[in-house]
Scaffold this active site. Structure first.
Site, short mmCIF file in Angstrom:
data_model
loop_
_atom_site.label_atom_id
_atom_site.label_comp_id
_atom_site.label_asym_id
_atom_site.label_seq_id
_atom_site.Cartn_x
_atom_site.Cartn_y
_atom_site.Cartn_z
N ARG A 24 -29.28 27.59 -5.26
CA ARG A 24 -29.76 28.26 -6.46
C ARG A 24 -28.89 27.86 -7.65
O ARG A 24 -27.98 27.04 -7.52
CB ARG A 24 -29.72 29.78 -6.29
CG ARG A 24 -28.32 30.35 -6.12
CD ARG A 24 -28.36 31.85 -5.89
NE ARG A 24 -27.01 32.43 -5.84
CZ ARG A 24 -26.76 33.70 -5.57
NH1 ARG A 24 -27.76 34.53 -5.30
NH2 ARG A 24 -25.51 34.15 -5.55
N GLY A 25 -29.15 28.45 -8.80
CA GLY A 25 -28.34 28.19 -9.97
C GLY A 25 -28.40 26.74 -10.41
O GLY A 25 -29.44 26.08 -10.31
N ASP A 45 -25.16 24.70 1.59
CA ASP A 45 -24.85 25.98 0.95
C ASP A 45 -24.58 27.01 2.04
O ASP A 45 -24.97 26.82 3.20
CB ASP A 45 -26.02 26.44 0.07
CG ASP A 45 -25.58 27.30 -1.10
OD1 ASP A 45 -25.01 28.39 -0.87
OD2 ASP A 45 -25.80 26.90 -2.26
N VAL A 71 -13.09 21.59 8.29
CA VAL A 71 -13.77 20.95 9.42
C VAL A 71 -15.27 21.14 9.29
O VAL A 71 -16.06 20.19 9.46
CB VAL A 71 -13.25 21.51 10.76
CG1 VAL A 71 -14.06 20.95 11.93
CG2 VAL A 71 -11.77 21.19 10.93
N TYR A 159 -9.13 29.75 -12.01
CA TYR A 159 -10.43 29.08 -12.12
C TYR A 159 -10.31 27.84 -12.98
O TYR A 159 -10.74 26.74 -12.59
CB TYR A 159 -11.46 30.05 -12.71
CG TYR A 159 -12.81 29.42 -12.97
CD1 TYR A 159 -13.68 29.12 -11.92
CD2 TYR A 159 -13.21 29.12 -14.27
CE1 TYR A 159 -14.91 28.54 -12.17
CE2 TYR A 159 -14.45 28.54 -14.53
CZ TYR A 159 -15.30 28.25 -13.48
OH TYR A 159 -16.52 27.67 -13.72
N LYS A 163 -10.81 23.77 -11.98
CA LYS A 163 -11.79 22.90 -12.62
C LYS A 163 -11.13 21.72 -13.32
O LYS A 163 -11.71 20.62 -13.39
CB LYS A 163 -12.64 23.71 -13.59
CG LYS A 163 -13.57 24.72 -12.91
CD LYS A 163 -14.53 24.05 -11.95
CE LYS A 163 -15.57 25.01 -11.40
NZ LYS A 163 -16.57 24.34 -10.52
N GLY A 190 -20.82 24.74 -20.19
CA GLY A 190 -20.29 25.93 -20.84
C GLY A 190 -20.91 27.17 -20.22
O GLY A 190 -21.13 27.23 -19.01
N VAL A 192 -23.62 29.19 -18.89
CA VAL A 192 -24.96 28.92 -18.37
C VAL A 192 -25.47 30.18 -17.69
O VAL A 192 -24.76 30.79 -16.89
CB VAL A 192 -24.95 27.74 -17.38
CG1 VAL A 192 -26.35 27.50 -16.84
CG2 VAL A 192 -24.42 26.47 -18.07
#
Length: 253
Positions: A24-25, A45, A71, A159, A163, A190, A192
């Protein structure tokens, strides 16, 4: 493969793509956009139901993965690539966001953030690169970083650091693997509008954040997917090692 979202022709016709965080996203938007351009897509996911539904809609495959576990990460990536018969494009979109003051960030917080946002990315890149190098046809790697990599805000310490590490990791991949025809770039979105953070943001937040952009709005997953498509296409064959802003002008360097 008869779903209207999937076409046999397009800018990525015949390309084999793995998308982490593709349920998603932003990751889901990228998976959908790439499939609409003719790519065969494998989604990795932890969201089994959502990821499986999207994979079926796109005529692709879904692979459950725990990115905290190196793993499992490497095994799921291997399985996805083997199922595709190889890989042309890797998109690392999976990530988490936690907001904490620096004085409250614990070692466990830091390790979880880096395990998912950066270390898992290294694992998927290593698996994909080995396949790409063995095939001898080059490939594309697109890693999702964030505007925070260049403009980290208060409360974003671990965070933003994770990144920024994505940007650095991507540049090293571009340098080391370029001789094999592999190009690697990162995207720095940015604000979203996705499910991540939806429970905590308010209408006033959206209004305030929108004012930071000269365009007067926040980004949509489709905005990022469009730039990712460009990077995955032949039009970006001579673009590597870059950290491209998709911020509506909130960051201009």
């Amino acid at each position: 493969m008869n779903d209207p979202l999937v076409t046999a022709t397009g800018r990525l016709a015949g390309k084999r793509v793995v998308v982490t965080g593709g349920a998603r996203g932003i990751g889901g938007a990228i998976a959908g956009r790439f499939a609409s351009e003719g790519a065969s897509v494998a989604i990795l996911d932890r969201l089994v139901d959502e990821g499986s539904r999207l994979a079926v809609a796109l005529g692709g495959s879904f692979h459950s993965v725990d990115l905290v576990d190196p793993v499992d990460t490497m095994a799921a990536t291997e399985a996805a690539i083997a199922g595709l018969g190889g890989i042309d494009i890797l998109v690392n979109s999976a990530g988490i966001l936690r907001l904490l003051p620096l004085l409250e960030v614990t070692v466990a917080d830091w390790n979880e953030m880096f395990s998912i946002n950066t270390r898992a990315m290294l694992s998927t890149m290593q698996v994909a690169a080995r396949w790409m190098i063995a095939a001898g046809d080059g490939g594309k790697i697109i890693n999702l970083a964030s505007m925070a990599a260049k403009k980290g805000g208060a409360g974003e310490g671990h965070y933003a650091a994770s990144k920024a590490a994505v940007v650095a990791l991507t540049r090293v991949a571009a340098l080391e693997w370029g001789e094999h025809g592999i190009v690697a770039n990162s995207l720095c979105p940015g604000y979203v509008l996705t499910d991540m953070g939806a429970a905590t943001r308010t209408d006033d937040d959206v209004k305030t954040w929108s004012s930071y952009s000269p365009l007067g709005r926040l980004g949509e997953p489709s905005d990022v997917a469009g730039v990712a498509l460009f990077l995955a296409s032949q039009d970006a064959n001579y673009l590597t090692g870059q950290a491209i802003n998709v911020t509506g002008g909130m960051v201009m360097h």
